[in-house]
Design a protein around this motif. Sequence first.
Motif, PDB file in Angstrom:
ATOM      1  N   MET A  23       0.850  -1.177   0.000  1.00  0.00           N
ATOM      2  CA  MET A  23       0.000   0.000   0.000  1.00  0.00           C
ATOM      3  C   MET A  23       0.896   1.241   0.000  1.00  0.00           C
ATOM      4  SD  MET A  23      -2.880   1.272   2.831  1.00  0.00           S
ATOM      5  CE  MET A  23      -2.058   0.509   4.184  1.00  0.00           C
ATOM      6  N   ILE A  24       0.536   2.203  -0.795  1.00  0.00           N
ATOM      7  CA  ILE A  24       1.235   3.490  -0.842  1.00  0.00           C
ATOM      8  C   ILE A  24       0.389   4.507  -0.094  1.00  0.00           C
ATOM      9  CG2 ILE A  24       2.041   5.365  -2.331  1.00  0.00           C
ATOM     10  CD1 ILE A  24       3.747   2.885  -2.619  1.00  0.00           C
ATOM     11  N   ILE A  25       1.040   5.275   0.794  1.00  0.00           N
ATOM     12  CA  ILE A  25       0.370   6.359   1.506  1.00  0.00           C
ATOM     13  C   ILE A  25       1.200   7.622   1.338  1.00  0.00           C
ATOM     14  CG2 ILE A  25      -0.798   4.845   3.149  1.00  0.00           C
ATOM     15  CD1 ILE A  25       1.368   5.637   5.206  1.00  0.00           C
ATOM     16  N   TYR A  26       0.623   8.760   1.684  1.00  0.00           N
ATOM     17  CA  TYR A  26       1.257  10.054   1.464  1.00  0.00           C
ATOM     18  C   TYR A  26       1.268  10.879   2.749  1.00  0.00           C
ATOM     19  CZ  TYR A  26       0.467   8.670  -3.333  1.00  0.00           C
ATOM     20  OH  TYR A  26       0.461   7.966  -4.514  1.00  0.00           O
ATOM     21  N   HIS A  27       2.377  11.534   2.978  1.00  0.00           N
ATOM     22  CA  HIS A  27       2.483  12.478   4.087  1.00  0.00           C
ATOM     23  C   HIS A  27       2.962  13.801   3.510  1.00  0.00           C
ATOM     24  CE1 HIS A  27       3.329  14.311   7.934  1.00  0.00           C
ATOM     25  NE2 HIS A  27       4.519  14.640   7.467  1.00  0.00           N
ATOM     26  N   SER A  28       2.321  14.880   3.906  1.00  0.00           N
ATOM     27  CA  SER A  28       2.679  16.216   3.433  1.00  0.00           C
ATOM     28  C   SER A  28       3.308  17.018   4.560  1.00  0.00           C
ATOM     29  CB  SER A  28       1.436  16.948   2.933  1.00  0.00           C
ATOM     30  OG  SER A  28       0.796  16.185   1.937  1.00  0.00           O
ATOM     31  N   THR A  29       4.318  17.782   4.205  1.00  0.00           N
ATOM     32  CA  THR A  29       5.004  18.604   5.186  1.00  0.00           C
ATOM     33  C   THR A  29       5.568  19.841   4.494  1.00  0.00           C
ATOM     34  OG1 THR A  29       6.635  18.566   6.975  1.00  0.00           O
ATOM     35  CG2 THR A  29       7.251  17.444   4.930  1.00  0.00           C
ATOM     36  N   THR A  30       6.022  20.775   5.276  1.00  0.00           N
ATOM     37  CA  THR A  30       6.631  21.976   4.702  1.00  0.00           C
ATOM     38  C   THR A  30       8.096  21.689   4.378  1.00  0.00           C
ATOM     39  OG1 THR A  30       7.346  22.832   6.844  1.00  0.00           O
ATOM     40  CG2 THR A  30       5.125  23.479   6.068  1.00  0.00           C
ATOM     41  N   PRO A  31       8.667  22.428   3.451  1.00  0.00           N
ATOM     42  CA  PRO A  31      10.098  22.257   3.166  1.00  0.00           C
ATOM     43  C   PRO A  31      10.962  22.489   4.406  1.00  0.00           C
ATOM     44  CG  PRO A  31       9.067  23.517   1.410  1.00  0.00           C
ATOM     45  CD  PRO A  31       8.040  23.366   2.503  1.00  0.00           C
ATOM     46  N   GLN A  32      10.551  23.411   5.268  1.00  0.00           N
ATOM     47  CA  GLN A  32      11.316  23.705   6.485  1.00  0.00           C
ATOM     48  C   GLN A  32      11.327  22.503   7.432  1.00  0.00           C
ATOM     49  OE1 GLN A  32       8.772  25.558   5.291  1.00  0.00           O
ATOM     50  NE2 GLN A  32       9.729  27.470   4.667  1.00  0.00           N
TER      51      GLN A  32
ATOM     52  N   ASP B  22       5.986   3.720   0.932  1.00  0.00           N
ATOM     53  CA  ASP B  22       5.589   2.344   0.659  1.00  0.00           C
ATOM     54  C   ASP B  22       5.529   1.581   1.976  1.00  0.00           C
ATOM     55  OD1 ASP B  22       5.227  -0.266  -0.150  1.00  0.00           O
ATOM     56  OD2 ASP B  22       6.774  -0.193  -1.693  1.00  0.00           O
ATOM     57  N   GLU B  23       4.339   1.163   2.331  1.00  0.00           N
ATOM     58  CA  GLU B  23       4.112   0.478   3.613  1.00  0.00           C
ATOM     59  C   GLU B  23       4.988  -0.775   3.765  1.00  0.00           C
ATOM     60  OE1 GLU B  23       0.453  -1.683   5.994  1.00  0.00           O
ATOM     61  OE2 GLU B  23       0.377  -1.529   3.819  1.00  0.00           O
ATOM     62  N   VAL B  24       5.263  -1.449   2.687  1.00  0.00           N
ATOM     63  CA  VAL B  24       6.042  -2.679   2.737  1.00  0.00           C
ATOM     64  C   VAL B  24       7.421  -2.438   3.345  1.00  0.00           C
ATOM     65  CG1 VAL B  24       7.130  -4.471   1.306  1.00  0.00           C
ATOM     66  CG2 VAL B  24       4.812  -3.713   0.800  1.00  0.00           C
ATOM     67  N   ASN B  25       7.999  -1.283   3.064  1.00  0.00           N
ATOM     68  CA  ASN B  25       9.346  -0.967   3.550  1.00  0.00           C
ATOM     69  C   ASN B  25       9.362  -0.174   4.851  1.00  0.00           C
ATOM     70  OD1 ASN B  25      10.535  -2.171   1.248  1.00  0.00           O
ATOM     71  ND2 ASN B  25      10.061  -0.340   0.073  1.00  0.00           N
ATOM     72  N   LEU B  26       8.201   0.183   5.352  1.00  0.00           N
ATOM     73  CA  LEU B  26       8.105   1.010   6.553  1.00  0.00           C
ATOM     74  C   LEU B  26       8.336   0.182   7.812  1.00  0.00           C
ATOM     75  CD1 LEU B  26       7.441   3.930   7.507  1.00  0.00           C
ATOM     76  CD2 LEU B  26       5.054   3.203   7.652  1.00  0.00           C
ATOM     77  N   ASP B  27       9.226   0.661   8.661  1.00  0.00           N
ATOM     78  CA  ASP B  27       9.517  -0.055   9.921  1.00  0.00           C
ATOM     79  C   ASP B  27       8.440   0.171  10.979  1.00  0.00           C
ATOM     80  OD1 ASP B  27      11.884  -1.006   8.819  1.00  0.00           O
ATOM     81  OD2 ASP B  27      13.109   0.581   9.701  1.00  0.00           O
ATOM     82  N   SER B  28       7.749   1.298  10.924  1.00  0.00           N
ATOM     83  CA  SER B  28       6.728   1.635  11.922  1.00  0.00           C
ATOM     84  C   SER B  28       5.368   1.072  11.529  1.00  0.00           C
ATOM     85  CB  SER B  28       6.619   3.154  12.066  1.00  0.00           C
ATOM     86  OG  SER B  28       7.837   3.677  12.548  1.00  0.00           O
ATOM     87  N   GLU B  29       4.511   0.947  12.521  1.00  0.00           N
ATOM     88  CA  GLU B  29       3.158   0.418  12.314  1.00  0.00           C
ATOM     89  C   GLU B  29       2.257   1.468  11.676  1.00  0.00           C
ATOM     90  OE1 GLU B  29      -0.613  -1.260  14.936  1.00  0.00           O
ATOM     91  OE2 GLU B  29       1.147  -0.480  15.964  1.00  0.00           O
ATOM     92  N   ILE B  30       1.411   1.020  10.760  1.00  0.00           N
ATOM     93  CA  ILE B  30       0.371   1.872  10.177  1.00  0.00           C
ATOM     94  C   ILE B  30      -0.968   1.346  10.662  1.00  0.00           C
ATOM     95  CG2 ILE B  30      -0.844   2.574   8.087  1.00  0.00           C
ATOM     96  CD1 ILE B  30       1.732   2.426   6.589  1.00  0.00           C
ATOM     97  N   ARG B  31      -1.796   2.269  11.137  1.00  0.00           N
ATOM     98  CA  ARG B  31      -3.175   1.916  11.497  1.00  0.00           C
ATOM     99  C   ARG B  31      -4.096   2.811  10.670  1.00  0.00           C
ATOM    100  NH1 ARG B  31      -2.733   2.520  17.983  1.00  0.00           N
ATOM    101  NH2 ARG B  31      -0.835   1.301  18.235  1.00  0.00           N
ATOM    102  N   VAL B  32      -5.108   2.221  10.072  1.00  0.00           N
ATOM    103  CA  VAL B  32      -6.119   2.982   9.342  1.00  0.00           C
ATOM    104  C   VAL B  32      -7.231   3.259  10.334  1.00  0.00           C
ATOM    105  CG1 VAL B  32      -7.701   3.002   7.389  1.00  0.00           C
ATOM    106  CG2 VAL B  32      -5.449   1.919   7.166  1.00  0.00           C
TER     107      VAL B  32
END
Length: 101
Positions: free
Chosen positions: A1-10, A60-70
């Motif tokens: 599963m692909i997810i998205y996180h948005s942040t500022t450049p700073q 990419d959730e497959v490579n993420l070390d942390s847990e994802i909860r929907v």
Amino acid sequence: MIIYHSTTPQDWQKFENLDHYESESLHSEGFIHASFAEQLDETLKLYFKDTEKVMILKIDEVNLDSEIRVEKSRNGEFFPHIYGRVNKSAIVFIEERLLNS
């Protein structure tokens, strides 16, 4: 599963030389906010309306070390929440997007 996180450049720049990324919400709320592809535009409109530029992390959730909860969030919609740091090896693409220009 692909997810998205948005942040500022700073905020992104603070972690540029580290092997992980984390947002302030990890400390204040216990998780990092994320969106599914179809939720991304609305998230940008709501939370970055006064921002000129954002960094969108494609994770990419497959490579993420942390847990994802929907979990249920705004308007009863379900959003992915990342319970821990985002290891950079899980970030498959970073888009710099101009807003309000």
